[in-house]
Write a protein that holds these residues in place. Structure first.
Motif, short mmCIF file in Angstrom:
data_model
loop_
_atom_site.label_atom_id
_atom_site.label_comp_id
_atom_site.label_asym_id
_atom_site.label_seq_id
_atom_site.Cartn_x
_atom_site.Cartn_y
_atom_site.Cartn_z
N GLN A 99 6.55 9.21 11.20
CA GLN A 99 6.24 7.73 11.18
C GLN A 99 4.52 7.63 11.10
O GLN A 99 3.88 8.18 12.15
CB GLN A 99 6.87 6.73 12.31
N PRO A 100 3.90 6.83 10.29
CA PRO A 100 2.47 6.50 10.56
C PRO A 100 2.52 5.33 11.41
O PRO A 100 3.50 4.84 11.85
CB PRO A 100 2.09 6.10 9.21
N LEU A 101 1.39 4.99 11.97
CA LEU A 101 1.29 3.48 12.77
C LEU A 101 1.50 2.20 11.72
O LEU A 101 1.40 2.48 10.80
CB LEU A 101 -0.15 3.52 13.34
N ARG A 102 2.08 1.44 12.33
CA ARG A 102 2.65 0.43 11.62
C ARG A 102 1.46 -0.41 10.95
O ARG A 102 0.21 -0.10 11.52
CB ARG A 102 3.13 -0.69 12.49
N ASN A 103 1.57 -0.94 9.86
CA ASN A 103 0.63 -1.49 9.09
C ASN A 103 0.70 -2.85 9.10
O ASN A 103 1.82 -3.60 8.67
CB ASN A 103 0.60 -1.12 7.59
N ILE A 104 -0.27 -3.56 9.69
CA ILE A 104 -0.26 -5.00 9.93
C ILE A 104 -1.21 -5.93 9.28
O ILE A 104 -2.38 -5.56 9.42
CB ILE A 104 -0.14 -5.56 11.44
N VAL A 105 -0.90 -6.94 8.40
CA VAL A 105 -1.78 -7.78 7.66
C VAL A 105 -1.87 -9.02 8.26
O VAL A 105 -0.73 -9.59 8.43
CB VAL A 105 -1.29 -7.92 6.30
N ASP A 106 -3.19 -9.26 8.61
CA ASP A 106 -2.99 -11.05 9.36
C ASP A 106 -3.07 -12.07 8.53
O ASP A 106 -3.67 -11.71 7.18
CB ASP A 106 -4.53 -11.01 10.08
N LEU A 107 -2.24 -13.05 8.51
CA LEU A 107 -2.14 -14.13 7.37
C LEU A 107 -2.85 -15.46 8.10
O LEU A 107 -3.22 -15.43 9.34
CB LEU A 107 -0.78 -14.23 7.43
N ASN A 108 -2.95 -16.35 7.59
CA ASN A 108 -3.56 -17.56 7.94
C ASN A 108 -2.70 -18.27 9.05
O ASN A 108 -1.35 -18.04 9.15
CB ASN A 108 -3.67 -18.57 6.72
N GLY A 109 -3.34 -19.05 10.07
CA GLY A 109 -2.59 -19.63 10.93
C GLY A 109 -2.05 -18.63 12.08
O GLY A 109 -0.93 -19.20 12.98
N GLY A 110 -2.44 -17.72 12.43
CA GLY A 110 -2.05 -16.83 13.46
C GLY A 110 -0.71 -15.98 13.02
O GLY A 110 -0.07 -15.48 13.77
N ALA A 120 1.66 -13.17 10.51
CA ALA A 120 1.08 -11.57 10.08
C ALA A 120 2.28 -11.25 9.23
O ALA A 120 3.58 -11.59 9.34
CB ALA A 120 1.16 -10.89 11.36
N PHE A 121 1.93 -10.11 8.49
CA PHE A 121 3.11 -9.31 7.57
C PHE A 121 2.84 -7.79 8.12
O PHE A 121 1.78 -7.31 8.18
CB PHE A 121 2.62 -9.60 6.50
N GLY A 122 4.00 -7.40 8.33
CA GLY A 122 3.93 -5.75 8.96
C GLY A 122 4.94 -5.14 7.74
O GLY A 122 5.99 -5.52 7.33
N GLY A 159 13.42 5.21 5.95
CA GLY A 159 13.37 3.76 5.42
C GLY A 159 12.08 3.01 5.84
O GLY A 159 11.08 3.61 6.44
N ALA A 160 12.29 1.78 5.93
CA ALA A 160 11.13 0.88 6.39
C ALA A 160 11.70 -0.59 6.58
O ALA A 160 12.77 -0.83 6.21
CB ALA A 160 9.96 0.80 5.32
N LYS A 161 10.89 -1.07 7.65
CA LYS A 161 11.19 -2.51 7.77
C LYS A 161 10.01 -3.18 7.46
O LYS A 161 8.96 -2.90 7.51
CB LYS A 161 11.23 -2.82 9.52
N ILE A 162 10.27 -4.34 6.49
CA ILE A 162 9.29 -5.22 6.28
C ILE A 162 9.28 -6.69 6.74
O ILE A 162 10.60 -7.39 6.65
CB ILE A 162 9.31 -5.09 4.60
N VAL A 163 8.49 -7.18 7.29
CA VAL A 163 8.72 -8.05 8.22
C VAL A 163 7.68 -9.28 8.30
O VAL A 163 6.44 -8.86 8.32
CB VAL A 163 9.14 -7.98 9.82
N SER A 164 7.82 -10.53 8.25
CA SER A 164 6.86 -11.51 8.71
C SER A 164 6.93 -11.94 10.01
O SER A 164 7.97 -12.04 10.35
CB SER A 164 6.99 -12.74 7.70
N VAL A 165 5.85 -12.44 10.59
CA VAL A 165 5.99 -12.73 11.87
C VAL A 165 5.12 -14.00 12.04
O VAL A 165 3.93 -14.35 11.86
CB VAL A 165 5.16 -11.90 12.99
#
Length: 327
Positions: free
Chosen positions: A40-51, A53-55, A67-73
Motif C-alpha cells: 500500500q502507498p500512503l493515502r492520498n487526500i485532497v482538501d476540498l472547500n469548507g474543511g 476532503a476526498f480520499g 482494491g481501493a476505498k474511495i471516500v469523501s469526508v
C-alpha cells in the motif's frame, strides 16, 4: 464473460459485518501489514472547500484481494443526520484481476474503525472491568461504545461533547440500546477523570485532552483526526505515553498529534515505538507496566477495509444478498 459485479449496500453491509467478526478481521489484517504481507502507498487526500476532503486509498493483501476505498469526508454531515464518511470499497479477485464487488464504504469505515480500536484496546488496556470515556457523540463515538464492550466488561461510560444536550441524548441511547450505565459530563476533565479507556472521536481542530486530565494506566484510542492538521490530544500527553501507530509510516507522515509534538521538540520519530500489528503478532510489547499511559493512534488503513469488505462479499454470496450488476 466476467462474473457479475456484486453491489452490497448499507443495510446488507451492516447486517453482514458484526463487531466480533470485524475485530478478528482487523487484528489479522494489521498483523499481516506489520509482517510485510500487504502492499500500500500512503493515502492520498485532497482538501476540498469548507474543511471537507476526498480520499483515495489503494492496497493489496498479498495472495488475496486488492482494491481501493474511495471516500469523501464531510464533518458537517453529522448535524444533518448523514454519514460524515461516504464512499465505496472496490474489491478485485486475485486470480484474474477482475473487479468483483462494490461495498458500501460508509458502513465499512464506521465498523472497522471502531473494531480496530477495540482490538487495540484488548492488546493495550489493563485487563478487567473498565470505565470508558468517549469524547464526541457522533457516529464513531457510537460505534466505539458498541465495539469496546466486546473486549472489556464496561462498568460505566461517560461522554463529553460541545453540546450538552447532544451528549445527554447519546448517554440515553447508550443506556437504552447497549444496556450500559452512561452519563454526560460537562467538560473533558470530568469525563475522563475515572476512565480506564478513553476514545477521542471528535472533529476538534485543536487539542482537547491534556496529560493532567488522564490518570496513570489509562489506554487512549486517538481516532478523530485522520490526517495532518486537526489534533485531539496535547503534546504533553503524546510525550508521556507509550505511542503505538496503526501504520508507522502513515503516522510519521500524517499523524497530526505526533507531528505537533515532534515540531514542538518534545518527541522524535523513535517515540512511535511500533505498530499495533506487531503487538498482535507478538513481536512488540504492548503495555510494559500497570501505570503506563498507552496510546493507539488510528489513521485507518486500507487493509482493514479490504479485509472487512471481502468478508462482506463472501457472506453476501453465501446468503444471496447484494445486487448483481453486469460488467
Amino acid at each position: 464473460m466476467s462474473a457479475p459485479l456484486m453491489i452490497v449496500g448499507a443495510a446488507d453491509t451492516e447486517r453482514l459485518l458484526g463487531y466480533e467478526d470485524c475485530i478478528r478481521l482487523v487484528r489479522e489484517a494489521m498483523a499481516a501489514l506489520s509482517r510485510g504481507e500487504t502492499r500500500q502507498p500512503l493515502r492520498n487526500i485532497v482538501d476540498l472547500n469548507g474543511g471537507n476532503a476526498f480520499g483515495v486509498m489503494p492496497g493489496a493483501m498479498l495472495g488475496g484481494t486488492f482494491g481501493a476505498k474511495i471516500v469523501s469526508v464531510y464533518p458537517g454531515n453529522f448535524a444533518l443526520g448523514k454519514h460524515s464518511h461516504q464512499g465505496i470499497v472496490v474489491l478485485f479477485e486475485p486470480e484474474g484481476g477482475a473487479p468483483v464487488a462494490i461495498i458500501d464504504g460508509s458502513i465499512v469505515t464506521a465498523i472497522r474503525t471502531a473494531a480496530a480500536s477495540a482490538a487495540a484496546t484488548d492488546a493495550l488496556a489493563r485487563p478487567g472491568p473498565s470505565r470508558l470515556a468517549i469524547l464526541g457523540y457522533g457516529e464513531q463515538a457510537w460505534r466505539h461504545a458498541a465495539a469496546v464492550r466486546y473486549v472489556r466488561p464496561i462498568t460505566g461510560l461517560t461522554v463529553w461533547g460541545r453540546s450538552v444536550e447532544q451528549a445527554e441524548r447519546f448517554a440515553l441511547r447508550v443506556r437504552e440500546e447497549l444496556g450500559l450505565d452512561a452519563e454526560a459530563a460537562p467538560d473533558v476533565a470530568s469525563a475522563v477523570r475515572d476512565a480506564d479507556i478513553i476514545c477521542t472521536t471528535t472533529a476538534a481542530a485543536e487539542p482537547i485532552l491534556v496529560l493532567a486530565d488522564v490518570k496513570p494506566g489509562t489506554h487512549i484510542n486517538v481516532v478523530g483526526s485522520s490526517r495532518a492538521g486537526p489534533a485531539e490530544i496535547a503534546n504533553d500527553l503524546v510525550a508521556a505515553s507509550r505511542f503505538i501507530a496503526d501504520y508507522r509510516p502513515g503516522v510519521l507522515a500524517q499523524g497530526s498529534e505526533f507531528l505537533n509534538a515532534k515540531a514542538a521538540g518534545v518527541v522524535d520519530d523513535a517515540h512511535v515505538v511500533g505498530e499495533i500489528g506487531e503487538v498482535f503478532g507478538g513481536t512488540l510489547a504492548g503495555r510494559s507496566r500497570d501505570d503506563e499511559i498507552t496510546i493507539y493512534k488510528s489513521l485507518g488503513h486500507i487493509v482493514q477495509d479490504l479485509a472487512a469488505g471481502w468478508h462482506v462479499f463472501e457472506e453476501a454470496k453465501k446468503l444471496g444478498l447484494g445486487t448483481a450488476a453486469p460488467f
